[in-house]
Design an enzyme around this catalytic site. Structure first.
Site, PDB file in Angstrom:
ATOM      1  N   GLY A  51      -5.341  -5.128  -2.360  1.00  0.00           N
ATOM      2  CA  GLY A  51      -4.385  -4.857  -3.439  1.00  0.00           C
ATOM      3  C   GLY A  51      -3.872  -3.429  -3.347  1.00  0.00           C
TER       4      GLY A  51
ATOM      5  N   LYS B 287     -12.489  -5.925  10.905  1.00  0.00           N
ATOM      6  CA  LYS B 287     -13.339  -5.079  10.045  1.00  0.00           C
ATOM      7  C   LYS B 287     -14.786  -5.106  10.525  1.00  0.00           C
ATOM      8  CE  LYS B 287     -10.305  -5.816   6.091  1.00  0.00           C
ATOM      9  NZ  LYS B 287      -9.997  -6.703   4.983  1.00  0.00           N
TER      10      LYS B 287
ATOM     11  N   LYS C  61      -6.568  -1.779   9.953  1.00  0.00           N
ATOM     12  CA  LYS C  61      -7.827  -2.147  10.629  1.00  0.00           C
ATOM     13  C   LYS C  61      -7.571  -2.802  11.977  1.00  0.00           C
ATOM     14  CE  LYS C  61      -7.125  -4.253   7.373  1.00  0.00           C
ATOM     15  NZ  LYS C  61      -6.443  -5.082   6.354  1.00  0.00           N
TER      16      LYS C  61
ATOM     17  N   VAL D 101       0.835  -1.209   0.000  1.00  0.00           N
ATOM     18  CA  VAL D 101       0.000   0.000   0.000  1.00  0.00           C
ATOM     19  C   VAL D 101       0.871   1.262   0.000  1.00  0.00           C
ATOM     20  CG1 VAL D 101      -1.844   1.258   1.183  1.00  0.00           C
ATOM     21  CG2 VAL D 101      -1.828  -1.258   1.226  1.00  0.00           C
TER      22      VAL D 101
HETATM   23  P1  NAP Z   1       3.292  -4.685   3.610  1.00  0.00           P
HETATM   24  O1  NAP Z   1       3.348  -4.868   2.126  1.00  0.00           O
HETATM   25  O2  NAP Z   1       3.757  -5.790   4.487  1.00  0.00           O
HETATM   26  O3  NAP Z   1       4.063  -3.328   3.952  1.00  0.00           O
HETATM   27  C1  NAP Z   1       4.370  -2.935   5.253  1.00  0.00           C
HETATM   28  C2  NAP Z   1       5.470  -1.893   5.176  1.00  0.00           C
HETATM   29  O4  NAP Z   1       5.737  -1.402   6.474  1.00  0.00           O
HETATM   30  C3  NAP Z   1       6.770  -2.415   4.629  1.00  0.00           C
HETATM   31  O5  NAP Z   1       7.346  -1.472   3.760  1.00  0.00           O
HETATM   32  C4  NAP Z   1       7.628  -2.605   5.856  1.00  0.00           C
HETATM   33  O6  NAP Z   1       9.011  -2.457   5.591  1.00  0.00           O
HETATM   34  C5  NAP Z   1       7.134  -1.468   6.718  1.00  0.00           C
HETATM   35  N1  NAP Z   1       7.326  -1.715   8.135  1.00  0.00           N
HETATM   36  C6  NAP Z   1       6.759  -2.688   8.886  1.00  0.00           C
HETATM   37  N2  NAP Z   1       7.186  -2.580  10.163  1.00  0.00           N
HETATM   38  C7  NAP Z   1       8.045  -1.537  10.199  1.00  0.00           C
HETATM   39  C8  NAP Z   1       8.840  -0.942  11.202  1.00  0.00           C
HETATM   40  N3  NAP Z   1       8.825  -1.395  12.464  1.00  0.00           N
HETATM   41  N4  NAP Z   1       9.601   0.121  10.880  1.00  0.00           N
HETATM   42  C9  NAP Z   1       9.639   0.596   9.621  1.00  0.00           C
HETATM   43  N5  NAP Z   1       8.903   0.074   8.623  1.00  0.00           N
HETATM   44  C10 NAP Z   1       8.122  -0.982   8.907  1.00  0.00           C
HETATM   45  O7  NAP Z   1       1.796  -4.385   4.083  1.00  0.00           O
HETATM   46  P2  NAP Z   1       0.605  -3.757   3.204  1.00  0.00           P
HETATM   47  O8  NAP Z   1      -0.096  -4.857   2.491  1.00  0.00           O
HETATM   48  O9  NAP Z   1       1.101  -2.582   2.458  1.00  0.00           O
HETATM   49  O10 NAP Z   1      -0.397  -3.326   4.363  1.00  0.00           O
HETATM   50  C11 NAP Z   1      -0.156  -2.147   5.119  1.00  0.00           C
HETATM   51  C12 NAP Z   1      -1.389  -1.839   5.973  1.00  0.00           C
HETATM   52  O11 NAP Z   1      -2.502  -1.652   5.110  1.00  0.00           O
HETATM   53  C13 NAP Z   1      -1.793  -2.956   6.931  1.00  0.00           C
HETATM   54  O12 NAP Z   1      -2.330  -2.391   8.094  1.00  0.00           O
HETATM   55  C14 NAP Z   1      -2.880  -3.706   6.148  1.00  0.00           C
HETATM   56  O13 NAP Z   1      -3.788  -4.367   6.996  1.00  0.00           O
HETATM   57  C15 NAP Z   1      -3.550  -2.540   5.470  1.00  0.00           C
HETATM   58  N6  NAP Z   1      -4.273  -2.903   4.248  1.00  0.00           N
HETATM   59  C16 NAP Z   1      -3.668  -3.608   3.267  1.00  0.00           C
HETATM   60  C17 NAP Z   1      -4.374  -3.925   2.131  1.00  0.00           C
HETATM   61  C18 NAP Z   1      -3.761  -4.731   1.023  1.00  0.00           C
HETATM   62  O14 NAP Z   1      -4.486  -5.096   0.097  1.00  0.00           O
HETATM   63  N7  NAP Z   1      -2.472  -5.026   1.035  1.00  0.00           N
HETATM   64  C19 NAP Z   1      -5.689  -3.493   1.977  1.00  0.00           C
HETATM   65  C20 NAP Z   1      -6.282  -2.735   3.001  1.00  0.00           C
HETATM   66  C21 NAP Z   1      -5.568  -2.445   4.139  1.00  0.00           C
HETATM   67  P3  NAP Z   1       9.793  -3.507   4.630  1.00  0.00           P
HETATM   68  O15 NAP Z   1       9.195  -3.302   3.258  1.00  0.00           O
HETATM   69  O16 NAP Z   1      11.201  -3.078   4.694  1.00  0.00           O
HETATM   70  O17 NAP Z   1       9.509  -4.856   5.190  1.00  0.00           O
HETATM   71  N1  HSE Z   2      -5.633  -8.874   3.672  1.00  0.00           N
HETATM   72  C1  HSE Z   2      -6.778  -8.071   3.457  1.00  0.00           C
HETATM   73  C2  HSE Z   2      -7.747  -8.792   2.544  1.00  0.00           C
HETATM   74  C3  HSE Z   2      -6.367  -6.756   2.839  1.00  0.00           C
HETATM   75  O1  HSE Z   2      -7.375  -9.793   1.953  1.00  0.00           O
HETATM   76  O2  HSE Z   2      -8.881  -8.357   2.411  1.00  0.00           O
HETATM   77  C4  HSE Z   2      -7.494  -5.782   2.782  1.00  0.00           C
HETATM   78  O3  HSE Z   2      -7.839  -5.344   4.054  1.00  0.00           O
END
Ligand code: NAP
Ligand code: HSE
Length: 425
Positions: free
Chosen positions: A299, A202, A102, A13
């Site tokens: 995504g 959620k 969330k 994200v």
């Molecule tokens: P992700 O791809 O795992 O990215 C997390 C990022 O945070 C990474 O860049 C990671 O660094 C960094 N990070 C984690 N811990 C850290 C720390 N202690 N210090 C500094 N940086 C740190 O996760 P994501 O999918 O983007 O999701 C992020 C948030 O959005 C979550 O709360 C998730 O529930 C929410 N979300 C995600 C989606 C989805 O579809 N992916 C949809 C809705 C909501 P590194 O890259 O170096 O590991």
């Molecule tokens: N992991 C979550 C999902 C990301 O699959 O719906 C969106 O919140």
């Protein structure tokens, strides 16, 4: 007016958001009147490749929060700590916060909302439920005057993707989980998805917003999809159902209850047709009736778009005192004449049924550079009904061809013309 943006997290994200901020800065400024400047992006591992220039990356998230050129903080690192401490620190500095987390909002919502209010800044979390679907704002603003009875939905993209792939494509559970991770749908630890914990958080947020009663994640009944047997997906179909991981939040009249579990959903119910990583949420109320929100629930692209909407809204509120530009702005652009736009047409013609008729009609379309996609004819003695569907061609060509058809002796009547709208661009 300029607003400096610091992002905590540069993964699925955060990385997409950083890229969008850099690529679309001028477009956003033209539409909103606000100049969003990306300042820093905090990550854990500086050696990993990123979709934004490495010069923006830092492994010191606390420095991003404290940076005086960061006016607004986006938290997309996930998890409870250090995310919560960093968000509270940003709020204490009077910086608005936008989050997609969330887990944190469900667990600490009341603390976060109270702290933001006491500092007079925004805490927005549109992307925390439903990914790219606008859901939080409609629920908490547009519907704040309705006595909502029930919220029913598919709110986890990963599990919906897994169930769809297993049922329709015959994939194994393991292969479907791996693909959901590769596509960026899954949480850092996909256990949160398949166990139902992500949907549970959620459901807690939805219940809180719908009923004005903070349920909290610990009070949500949660059962995931790990215990499901693939055979039951097949039996469900035979019985006229599809299996979906449903989140249900209800006001029974005696109180509020929230639950997440796999459920048989009738094949003719709209939720049963929600495929892949899509999410869909029904909201029911006595006066509004039934609302359906549907779209990409996970995504990088969809989620970062929802986060960016919140960023613009929070920036707008931050600048409100400084009297920024009007809320809705219009810039220069090209408005097309519909006659020049490409359309497809369906035509119903009443024609003479004789040799050479079809050739004459096809000739008229050819002269006007309209290509025919399909033709169907039903004969009735010396007359016939001809149904045609065309390929894309300028609207003006279709109109000219239709006028010319009206002048053909073999065409008794152009009985109907209807434009055809398909998914193709
Ligand atoms: P992700 O791809 O795992 O990215 C997390 C990022 O945070 C990474 O860049 C990671 O660094 C960094 N990070 C984690 N811990 C850290 C720390 N202690 N210090 C500094 N940086 C740190 O996760 P994501 O999918 O983007 O999701 C992020 C948030 O959005 C979550 O709360 C998730 O529930 C929410 N979300 C995600 C989606 C989805 O579809 N992916 C949809 C809705 C909501 P590194 O890259 O170096 O590991
Ligand atoms: N992991 C979550 C999902 C990301 O699959 O719906 C969106 O919140």
């Amino acid at each position: 007016m300029r607003v400096g943006i610091g992002i905590l997290g540069g993964g699925t994200v955060g990385g997409t958001l950083a890229r969008k901020l850099l690529e679309d800065r001028e477009v956003i400024a033209a539409k909103s009147g606000i100049d969003l400047e990306l300042v820093r992006v905090a990550v854990r591992d500086l050696s990993l490749p990123r979709v934004f220039p490495a010069s923006y990356a830092t492994d010191r998230p606390e420095d991003v929060v404290a940076d005086p050129s960061v006016d607004l903080v986006v938290e997309v690192m996930g998890g409870l700590e250090p995310a919560l401490g960093l968000v509270l620190a940003a709020l204490d500095l009077g910086k608005p916060v936008v989050t997609a987390n969330k887990e944190m909002v469900a667990a600490e919502g009341p603390t976060l909302f109270t702290r933001a209010a006491s500092k007079g800044v925004s805490l927005l979390f549109e992307a925390a439920v439903g990914g790219g679907i606008p859901l939080i704002r409609p629920l908490s603003e547009s519907l704040s005057g309705e006595r909502i009875r029930r919220v029913l939905g598919i709110v986890n993209g990963t599990t919906n993707f897994i169930l769809t792939a297993m049922e329709s494509e015959g994939w194994s559970y393991e292969a479907a989980v791996a693909e959901a991770q590769r596509l960026g749908y899954a949480e850092a630890d996909p256990t949160a998805d398949v166990s139902g914990a992500d949907a549970g958080a959620k459901a807690a947020i939805l219940a809180g917003l719908a009923f004005g009663v903070w349920v909290g994640p610990d009070r949500v009944f949660v059962e995931g999809i790990e215990g499901l047997d693939a055979a039951d997906l097949v039996y469900a179909r035979q019985l006229g159902y599809r299996v979906k991981l449903l989140a249900v939040a209800e006001d029974t009249g005696d109180g509020v209850v929230a639950r997440v579990h796999p459920a048989f959903v009738p094949l003719d119910h709209p939720l049963s047709g929600v495929r892949g990583a899509a999410n869909a949420v029904f909201i029911e109320g006595p006066d509004i009736g039934e609302l359906l929100f549907m779209g990409p629930g996970a995504g990088g692209g969809p989620t970062a778009t929802a986060v960016l909407g919140d960023v613009i809204e929070a920036a707008r509120e931050l600048l409100a005192a400084a009297q920024v530009a009007p809320r809705i702005r219009f810039g220069p652009g090209t408005v097309l004449d519909f006659a020049d736009v490409e359309t497809k047409w369906y035509l119903r013609l009443e024609v003479v049924d004789a040799p050479g008729v079809l050739a004459q009609i096809a000739g008229v379309f050819g002269e006007h550079r309209v290509s025919i996609m399909s033709v169907w004819q039903e004969g009735r003695g010396d007359a016939a009904t001809l149904l045609l569907v065309t390929h894309d061609a300028p609207e003006s060509n279709h109109r000219a061809a239709t006028d010319a058809l009206r002048h053909l002796d073999v065409v008794r009547q152009v009985a109907a013309t209807v434009r055809v709208v398909t998914d193709e661009p």
